[in-house]
Design a protein around this motif. Structure first.
Motif, PDB file in Angstrom:
ATOM      1  N   ASP A  54       0.852  -1.253  -0.142  1.00 26.97           N
ATOM      2  CA  ASP A  54       0.120  -0.058  -0.162  1.00 26.97           C
ATOM      3  C   ASP A  54       1.004   1.423   0.001  1.00 26.97           C
ATOM      4  N   TRP A  55       1.250   1.841  -1.180  1.00 31.39           N
ATOM      5  CA  TRP A  55       1.966   2.899  -1.398  1.00 31.39           C
ATOM      6  C   TRP A  55       1.059   4.071  -1.319  1.00 31.39           C
ATOM      7  N   SER A  56       0.037   4.183  -1.012  1.00 32.19           N
ATOM      8  CA  SER A  56      -0.879   5.361  -1.208  1.00 32.19           C
ATOM      9  C   SER A  56      -0.245   6.591  -0.578  1.00 32.19           C
ATOM     10  N   ALA A  57       0.001   6.468   0.705  1.00 34.24           N
ATOM     11  CA  ALA A  57       0.501   7.479   1.531  1.00 34.24           C
ATOM     12  C   ALA A  57       1.797   8.119   1.076  1.00 34.24           C
ATOM     13  N   THR A  58       2.679   7.039   0.428  1.00 35.38           N
ATOM     14  CA  THR A  58       4.095   7.355  -0.111  1.00 35.38           C
ATOM     15  C   THR A  58       3.782   8.179  -1.530  1.00 35.38           C
ATOM     16  N   ASP A  59       2.832   7.744  -2.079  1.00 33.91           N
ATOM     17  CA  ASP A  59       2.523   8.545  -3.560  1.00 33.91           C
ATOM     18  C   ASP A  59       2.038   9.865  -3.288  1.00 33.91           C
ATOM     19  N   GLN A  60       1.243  10.009  -2.013  1.00 33.25           N
ATOM     20  CA  GLN A  60       0.659  11.428  -1.930  1.00 33.25           C
ATOM     21  C   GLN A  60       1.894  12.224  -1.523  1.00 33.25           C
ATOM     22  N   LEU A  61       2.928  11.759  -0.536  1.00 28.43           N
ATOM     23  CA  LEU A  61       3.997  12.594  -0.098  1.00 28.43           C
ATOM     24  C   LEU A  61       4.854  12.866  -1.332  1.00 28.43           C
ATOM     25  N   LEU A  62       5.081  12.004  -2.132  1.00 29.85           N
ATOM     26  CA  LEU A  62       6.084  12.223  -3.317  1.00 29.85           C
ATOM     27  C   LEU A  62       5.200  13.242  -4.315  1.00 29.85           C
ATOM     28  N   ALA A  63       3.813  13.005  -4.415  1.00 31.63           N
ATOM     29  CA  ALA A  63       3.417  14.128  -5.517  1.00 31.63           C
ATOM     30  C   ALA A  63       3.539  15.666  -4.958  1.00 31.63           C
ATOM     31  N   TYR A  64       3.132  15.452  -3.715  1.00 34.20           N
ATOM     32  CA  TYR A  64       3.354  16.770  -3.042  1.00 34.20           C
ATOM     33  C   TYR A  64       4.872  17.330  -3.107  1.00 34.20           C
ATOM     34  N   ALA A  65       5.761  16.703  -3.047  1.00 30.06           N
ATOM     35  CA  ALA A  65       7.271  16.908  -3.135  1.00 30.06           C
ATOM     36  C   ALA A  65       7.536  17.411  -4.504  1.00 30.06           C
ATOM     37  N   ARG A  66       6.957  16.347  -5.375  1.00 34.38           N
ATOM     38  CA  ARG A  66       7.351  16.627  -6.842  1.00 34.38           C
ATOM     39  C   ARG A  66       6.724  17.960  -7.347  1.00 34.38           C
ATOM     40  N   ASP A  67       5.670  18.330  -6.960  1.00 39.21           N
ATOM     41  CA  ASP A  67       5.146  19.463  -7.175  1.00 39.21           C
ATOM     42  C   ASP A  67       5.927  20.917  -6.688  1.00 39.21           C
ATOM     43  N   ARG A  68       6.745  20.750  -5.980  1.00 37.12           N
ATOM     44  CA  ARG A  68       7.342  21.811  -5.207  1.00 37.12           C
ATOM     45  C   ARG A  68       8.918  21.657  -5.330  1.00 37.12           C
ATOM     46  N   ASP A  69       9.332  20.530  -6.188  1.00 38.07           N
ATOM     47  CA  ASP A  69      10.856  20.521  -6.012  1.00 38.07           C
ATOM     48  C   ASP A  69      11.442  20.233  -4.867  1.00 38.07           C
ATOM     49  N   ILE A  70      10.915  19.534  -4.066  1.00 36.15           N
ATOM     50  CA  ILE A  70      11.418  19.066  -2.635  1.00 36.15           C
ATOM     51  C   ILE A  70      11.970  17.726  -2.807  1.00 36.15           C
ATOM     52  N   ARG A  71      13.270  17.490  -2.261  1.00 37.45           N
ATOM     53  CA  ARG A  71      13.743  16.098  -2.325  1.00 37.45           C
ATOM     54  C   ARG A  71      13.006  15.379  -1.245  1.00 37.45           C
ATOM     55  N   VAL A  72      12.860  13.984  -1.245  1.00 36.14           N
ATOM     56  CA  VAL A  72      12.456  13.061  -0.471  1.00 36.14           C
ATOM     57  C   VAL A  72      13.531  11.948  -0.072  1.00 36.14           C
ATOM     58  N   HIS A  73      13.617  11.735   1.392  1.00 41.39           N
ATOM     59  CA  HIS A  73      14.450  10.917   2.003  1.00 41.39           C
ATOM     60  C   HIS A  73      13.604   9.699   2.420  1.00 41.39           C
ATOM     61  N   GLY A  74      14.080   8.651   1.990  1.00 40.98           N
ATOM     62  CA  GLY A  74      13.161   7.452   2.228  1.00 40.98           C
ATOM     63  C   GLY A  74      13.568   6.953   3.628  1.00 40.98           C
ATOM     64  N   HIS A  75      12.519   6.823   4.491  1.00 44.26           N
ATOM     65  CA  HIS A  75      12.584   6.251   5.864  1.00 44.26           C
ATOM     66  C   HIS A  75      11.677   5.310   6.386  1.00 44.26           C
ATOM     67  N   ALA A  76      11.991   3.889   6.648  1.00 41.74           N
ATOM     68  CA  ALA A  76      13.315   3.447   6.839  1.00 41.74           C
ATOM     69  C   ALA A  76      12.910   1.789   6.082  1.00 41.74           C
ATOM     70  N   LEU A  77      13.852   1.495   5.299  1.00 46.32           N
ATOM     71  CA  LEU A  77      13.646  -0.018   4.803  1.00 46.32           C
ATOM     72  C   LEU A  77      13.315  -0.931   5.772  1.00 46.32           C
ATOM     73  N   LEU A  78      14.393  -1.079   6.765  1.00 47.44           N
ATOM     74  CA  LEU A  78      14.224  -1.927   8.091  1.00 47.44           C
ATOM     75  C   LEU A  78      14.233  -1.319   9.289  1.00 47.44           C
ATOM     76  N   TRP A  79      13.379  -1.503  10.241  1.00 49.28           N
ATOM     77  CA  TRP A  79      13.318  -1.054  11.555  1.00 49.28           C
ATOM     78  C   TRP A  79      12.779  -2.218  12.233  1.00 49.28           C
ATOM     79  N   HIS A  80      13.056  -2.583  13.344  1.00 50.28           N
ATOM     80  CA  HIS A  80      12.657  -3.587  14.194  1.00 50.28           C
ATOM     81  C   HIS A  80      11.519  -3.163  14.876  1.00 50.28           C
ATOM     82  N   GLN A  81      11.240  -1.862  14.745  1.00 50.46           N
ATOM     83  CA  GLN A  81       9.979  -1.343  15.465  1.00 50.46           C
ATOM     84  C   GLN A  81       8.770  -1.271  14.345  1.00 50.46           C
ATOM     85  N   ALA A  82       8.909  -1.408  12.909  1.00 47.00           N
ATOM     86  CA  ALA A  82       8.205  -1.278  11.905  1.00 47.00           C
ATOM     87  C   ALA A  82       8.227  -2.588  11.019  1.00 47.00           C
TER      88      ALA A  82
END
Ligand code: G3I
Length: 389
Positions: free
Chosen positions: A127-155
């Motif tokens: 389910d990438w819906s929230a990710t896609d929303q954030l990426l679209a917001y950033a893309r429209d404003r030329d804002i960089r996105v840092h991915g957090h986090a591929l592996l975390w024991h709490q998630a």
């Protein structure tokens, strides 16, 4: 949209109103008018003095923002490095929030919505819906996105947490997830925290499900899998504690040196920077930064918040706390400025308003750890940032 970090032209920042009305007007503390007729008897003067003293005490600064602070420059205008914000997609719909985000920041990190327990929660489905929303917001404003986090024991995705198959099959699920996440976002996500918090507070491997099922080399494997998926994405290790715990710092450095000796790609480190106005000592932060600079690693102050009530014994934010925080922000930014420019990945604040901070729930105390107050007013902490540059 990916481009090299160092040569990206700064995104168009909306022209700052150079003489903005302060976002608040300091409360006028009017002294009641006092009839100062010459006192006829001795007794009245002491009473008057007592009265004045009482009034003066009541005029203690109740609004720590009483110092009118109208920012001259935004954070991203002042900094030669990216200035980031950890955000949640529902916040992007709030006009005041997004107005400040667009004015002040040019990098975004998902506070929780790009973690596996959100993006891969269903057994095997994404389910990438929230990710896609954030990426679209950033893309429209030329804002960089840092991915957090591929592996975390709490998630960890619940279905993976309960997975009963073989260790090899478990590891294959981890590899599949990492490579799906990296490949799907190759054009929009500049960088990833590949693994978050793999060491425990004593600087040994945290006894996470990943360690139990994949063994001590799991972190190296995850970095290799991410690099195979996209050799141009910047790969970070992210953790807390290296700025006060030398054992933890040395354990992380040994891991990085091992990666380098084995030709395993790692590009940077995220020092989370969940700190207080008076702790840890700046020399301990400098020690960690120096070690990373020696290794030519990108350095991300990745989750900055600055507690002003670390002992949990304060119930309101005072001007002294505001100034202490301002001075601490200035100190941290000064230190960050000393990093060679090509290694400055950026400073990311872990939330916008004090009331957005995870710290309030985590510690259960009031605190005012961020750059903006509950009403989106600029705090002196913001001044500390821009005046350090
Ligand atoms: O917004 C939803 C809400 O709609 C829902 O009703 C509720 C019920 O579960 O969840 C809400 O989302 C929560 C979210 O915070 C926003 O408050 C998530 O459950 C909760 O898990 C999430 O916690 C985040 C946590 O990481 C776990 O992902 C915190 O915001 C976030 O600040 C924290 O950040 C971590 C870094 O990733 C790693 N370093 C430590 C840092 C602090 O723990």
């Amino acid at each position: 949209m990916k481009d090299s970090l160092r040569d990206r032209s700064k995104p168009r920042s909306r022209q700052m109103n150079r003489n903005p009305q302060p976002l608040f007007q300091p409360k006028q503390h009017d002294l009641p008018s006092i009839n100062l007729q010459p006192m006829k008897t001795q007794i009245q003067l002491p009473i008057l003095l007592l009265l004045l003293l009482q009034i003066a005490c009541k005029q203690e600064v109740t609004d720590p923002l009483s110092t009118t602070y109208s920012p001259e420059r935004s954070l991203k205008e002042a900094a030669d490095f990216p200035v980031g914000l950890a955000t949640q997609t529902w916040m992007l719909d709030m006009p005041q929030y997004s107005e400040i985000l667009d004015t002040e920041f040019n990098s975004l990190t998902a506070e929780y919505e790009m973690k596996q327990n959100i993006t891969h929660a269903g057994d095997g489905s994404y389910d990438w819906s929230a990710t896609d929303q954030l990426l679209a917001y950033a893309r429209d404003r030329d804002i960089r996105v840092h991915g957090h986090a591929l592996l975390w024991h709490q998630a960890i995705a619940p279905w993976l947490e309960q997975f009963q198959g073989t260790d090899e099959a478990f590891a294959d699920h981890v590899r599949t997830y990492i490579q799906e996440a990296v490949r799907r976002h190759a054009d929009d996500v500049t960088s990833w925290d590949v693994v978050n918090e793999a060491f425990d507070d004593k600087g040994i491997w945290r006894n996470s499900l990943f360690l139990q099922r994949m063994g001590e080399d799991y972190v190296a494997q995850c970095f290799q899998w991410a690099n195979e998926a996209d050799s141009s994405v910047l790969l970070f290790y992210n953790d807390y504690g290296m700025i006060w715990d030398e054992d933890k710092l040395n354990a992380m450095l040994a891991m990085i040196d091992d990666f380098r000796n084995r030709g395993i790609a790692i590009h940077g480190v995220g020092l989370q920077m969940h700190i207080a106005y008076n702790w840890p000592n700046i020399s301990h932060i400098q020690r960690a930064v120096d070690a990373l600079v020696e290794r030519d690693l990108l350095i991300h102050f990745s989750e900055v918040d600055i507690r002003v009530n670390p002992n949990g014994n304060r119930d309101h934010f005072t001007e002294k706390m505001a100034i202490d925080q301002q001075q601490r922000v200035e100190e941290i930014v000064h230190l960050y400025q000393s990093i060679p420019a090509h290694l400055q990945f950026g400073i990311t604040f872990w939330g916008l308003r004090d009331t957005d901070s995870w710290l309030l729930g985590f510690w259960g105390n009031p605190d005012w750890p961020l750059l903006f107050d509950e009403q989106y007013r600029y705090k002196l902490a913001h001044k500390g940032f821009v005046e350090a540059l």
